[in-house]
Design a protein around this motif. Structure first.
Motif, mmCIF file in Angstrom:
data_model
loop_
_atom_site.group_PDB
_atom_site.id
_atom_site.type_symbol
_atom_site.label_atom_id
_atom_site.label_comp_id
_atom_site.label_asym_id
_atom_site.label_seq_id
_atom_site.Cartn_x
_atom_site.Cartn_y
_atom_site.Cartn_z
ATOM 1 N N VAL A 102 0.858 -1.183 0.000
ATOM 2 C CA VAL A 102 0.000 0.000 0.000
ATOM 3 C C VAL A 102 0.893 1.232 0.000
ATOM 4 C CG1 VAL A 102 -1.834 1.245 1.186
ATOM 5 C CG2 VAL A 102 -1.801 -1.268 1.250
ATOM 6 N N ASP A 103 0.784 2.017 -1.055
ATOM 7 C CA ASP A 103 1.598 3.224 -1.214
ATOM 8 C C ASP A 103 0.766 4.462 -0.903
ATOM 9 O OD1 ASP A 103 3.782 1.727 -1.971
ATOM 10 O OD2 ASP A 103 3.536 2.090 -4.118
ATOM 11 N N GLU A 104 1.226 5.199 0.096
ATOM 12 C CA GLU A 104 0.611 6.464 0.503
ATOM 13 C C GLU A 104 1.541 7.568 0.005
ATOM 14 O OE1 GLU A 104 0.565 7.790 4.814
ATOM 15 O OE2 GLU A 104 -1.435 6.931 4.590
ATOM 16 N N PHE A 105 1.089 8.287 -1.007
ATOM 17 C CA PHE A 105 1.941 9.272 -1.676
ATOM 18 C C PHE A 105 2.034 10.573 -0.897
ATOM 19 C CE2 PHE A 105 0.905 6.273 -4.954
ATOM 20 C CZ PHE A 105 2.037 6.226 -5.754
ATOM 21 N N ARG A 106 3.161 11.257 -1.107
ATOM 22 C CA ARG A 106 3.437 12.560 -0.496
ATOM 23 C C ARG A 106 3.515 13.626 -1.587
ATOM 24 N NH1 ARG A 106 8.086 11.788 4.028
ATOM 25 N NH2 ARG A 106 7.505 9.760 4.814
ATOM 26 N N ASP A 107 3.762 14.849 -1.161
ATOM 27 C CA ASP A 107 4.027 15.985 -2.048
ATOM 28 C C ASP A 107 2.897 16.178 -3.063
ATOM 29 O OD1 ASP A 107 6.407 16.333 -0.629
ATOM 30 O OD2 ASP A 107 7.556 15.113 -2.043
ATOM 31 N N GLU A 108 3.223 16.256 -4.347
ATOM 32 C CA GLU A 108 2.224 16.561 -5.373
ATOM 33 C C GLU A 108 1.190 15.450 -5.575
ATOM 34 O OE1 GLU A 108 4.208 19.557 -8.507
ATOM 35 O OE2 GLU A 108 4.895 17.484 -8.662
ATOM 36 N N VAL A 114 -2.690 3.856 -3.015
ATOM 37 C CA VAL A 114 -2.903 2.766 -3.958
ATOM 38 C C VAL A 114 -2.353 1.479 -3.362
ATOM 39 C CG1 VAL A 114 -2.314 1.918 -6.263
ATOM 40 C CG2 VAL A 114 -2.738 4.346 -5.929
ATOM 41 N N ALA A 115 -3.083 0.381 -3.554
ATOM 42 C CA ALA A 115 -2.635 -0.934 -3.088
ATOM 43 C C ALA A 115 -2.375 -1.829 -4.297
ATOM 44 C CB ALA A 115 -3.692 -1.566 -2.197
ATOM 45 N N GLU A 116 -1.256 -2.555 -4.255
ATOM 46 C CA GLU A 116 -0.924 -3.511 -5.305
ATOM 47 C C GLU A 116 -0.738 -4.881 -4.688
ATOM 48 O OE1 GLU A 116 2.609 -2.116 -7.253
ATOM 49 O OE2 GLU A 116 1.539 -0.511 -8.287
ATOM 50 N N GLU A 135 -10.844 -1.149 -8.323
ATOM 51 C CA GLU A 135 -9.681 -1.633 -9.056
ATOM 52 C C GLU A 135 -9.313 -0.660 -10.168
ATOM 53 O OE1 GLU A 135 -7.722 -5.591 -11.088
ATOM 54 O OE2 GLU A 135 -9.810 -5.687 -10.439
ATOM 55 N N VAL A 136 -7.996 -0.372 -10.287
ATOM 56 C CA VAL A 136 -7.493 0.535 -11.322
ATOM 57 C C VAL A 136 -6.375 -0.120 -12.136
ATOM 58 C CG1 VAL A 136 -8.212 2.641 -10.132
ATOM 59 C CG2 VAL A 136 -5.941 1.689 -9.671
ATOM 60 N N THR A 137 -6.314 -1.454 -12.112
ATOM 61 C CA THR A 137 -5.322 -2.186 -12.897
ATOM 62 C C THR A 137 -5.422 -1.756 -14.358
ATOM 63 O OG1 THR A 137 -5.482 -4.092 -11.413
ATOM 64 C CG2 THR A 137 -4.552 -4.502 -13.601
ATOM 65 N N GLY A 138 -4.288 -1.436 -14.938
ATOM 66 C CA GLY A 138 -4.263 -1.079 -16.351
ATOM 67 C C GLY A 138 -4.617 0.368 -16.653
ATOM 68 N N GLU A 139 -5.049 1.131 -15.656
ATOM 69 C CA GLU A 139 -5.344 2.547 -15.878
ATOM 70 C C GLU A 139 -4.029 3.324 -15.792
ATOM 71 O OE1 GLU A 139 -8.748 4.336 -13.988
ATOM 72 O OE2 GLU A 139 -9.711 2.366 -13.765
ATOM 73 N N VAL A 140 -3.560 3.761 -16.931
ATOM 74 C CA VAL A 140 -2.222 4.330 -17.077
ATOM 75 C C VAL A 140 -1.966 5.503 -16.133
ATOM 76 C CG1 VAL A 140 -0.639 5.431 -18.711
ATOM 77 C CG2 VAL A 140 -2.051 3.512 -19.447
ATOM 78 N N LYS A 141 -2.958 6.319 -15.854
ATOM 79 C CA LYS A 141 -2.726 7.499 -15.008
ATOM 80 C C LYS A 141 -2.273 7.127 -13.597
ATOM 81 C CE LYS A 141 -7.500 8.371 -13.479
ATOM 82 N NZ LYS A 141 -8.572 9.377 -13.525
ATOM 83 N N TYR A 142 -2.505 5.874 -13.176
ATOM 84 C CA TYR A 142 -2.080 5.418 -11.849
ATOM 85 C C TYR A 142 -0.694 4.783 -11.854
ATOM 86 C CZ TYR A 142 -6.789 6.356 -10.268
ATOM 87 O OH TYR A 142 -7.973 6.983 -9.938
ATOM 88 N N TYR A 143 -0.066 4.628 -13.022
ATOM 89 C CA TYR A 143 1.304 4.115 -13.065
ATOM 90 C C TYR A 143 2.208 5.162 -12.420
ATOM 91 C CZ TYR A 143 0.046 0.579 -16.629
ATOM 92 O OH TYR A 143 -0.489 -0.472 -17.326
#
Length: 155
Positions: A102-108, A114-116, A135-143
């Motif tokens: 589970v990635d908890e993003f910082r800054d911008e 997101v969980a993988e 689910e957002v698998t394959g949704e490029v904006k989340y890469y």
């Protein structure tokens, strides 16, 4: 060297009480071409360089090669990366026979979590905890490579 994973948004912070570890990750991209992404990462006190190939049609699998490098080398390579260094906290959360990252993003990208989950087969069954969202698998904006270019707070 085939990576098979599914990606989900996270609906609550309940995963934090289930996490077995939390590690800060700083990463950048030497190349964000979807056919061959090259990432530099410092995860805790270890550096990595990773090459990822193009995803399959469903977005669940792609070639991945990773090599551990020194933090000093990773710091030097981060200075050469394209604009948009990512900073996040990664929680490893065991659920059933798997571990969610589970990635908890910082800054911008603050506000995006997101969980993988990595799988052995695209059709492998796995438990979905209550805190797991859409689910957002394959949704490029989340890469991650795309989040470095177009951060979550600009959507």
């Amino acid at each position: 060297m085939l990576e098979i994973e599914r990606k989900f948004l996270v609906g609550s912070e309940d995963y934090k009480s289930e996490a077995r570890s939390k590690t800060r990750i700083v990463q950048g991209f030497l190349n964000t071409d979807p056919n061959r992404t090259v990432r530099v990462r410092i995860k805790g006190d270890t550096g990595f360089i990773t090459v990822k190939g193009k995803s399959n049609a469903s977005g669940t699998s792609r070639f991945e090669w990773e090599k551990e490098i020194s933090v000093v080398d990773a710091e030097s390579l981060l200075k050469l990366c394209e604009k948009g260094i990512l900073d996040k906290d990664r929680y490893e959360v065991p659920v059933g026979n798997h571990v969610y990252e589970v990635d908890e993003f910082r800054d911008e990208n603050e506000g995006l979590t997101v969980a993988e989950i990595e799988l052995n087969d695209e059709n492998e069954l796995f438990e979905k905890p209550a805190w797991l969202g859409v689910e957002v698998t394959g949704e490029v904006k989340y890469y991650n490579s795309q989040l470095s270019k177009t951060p979550f707070n600009l959507w």
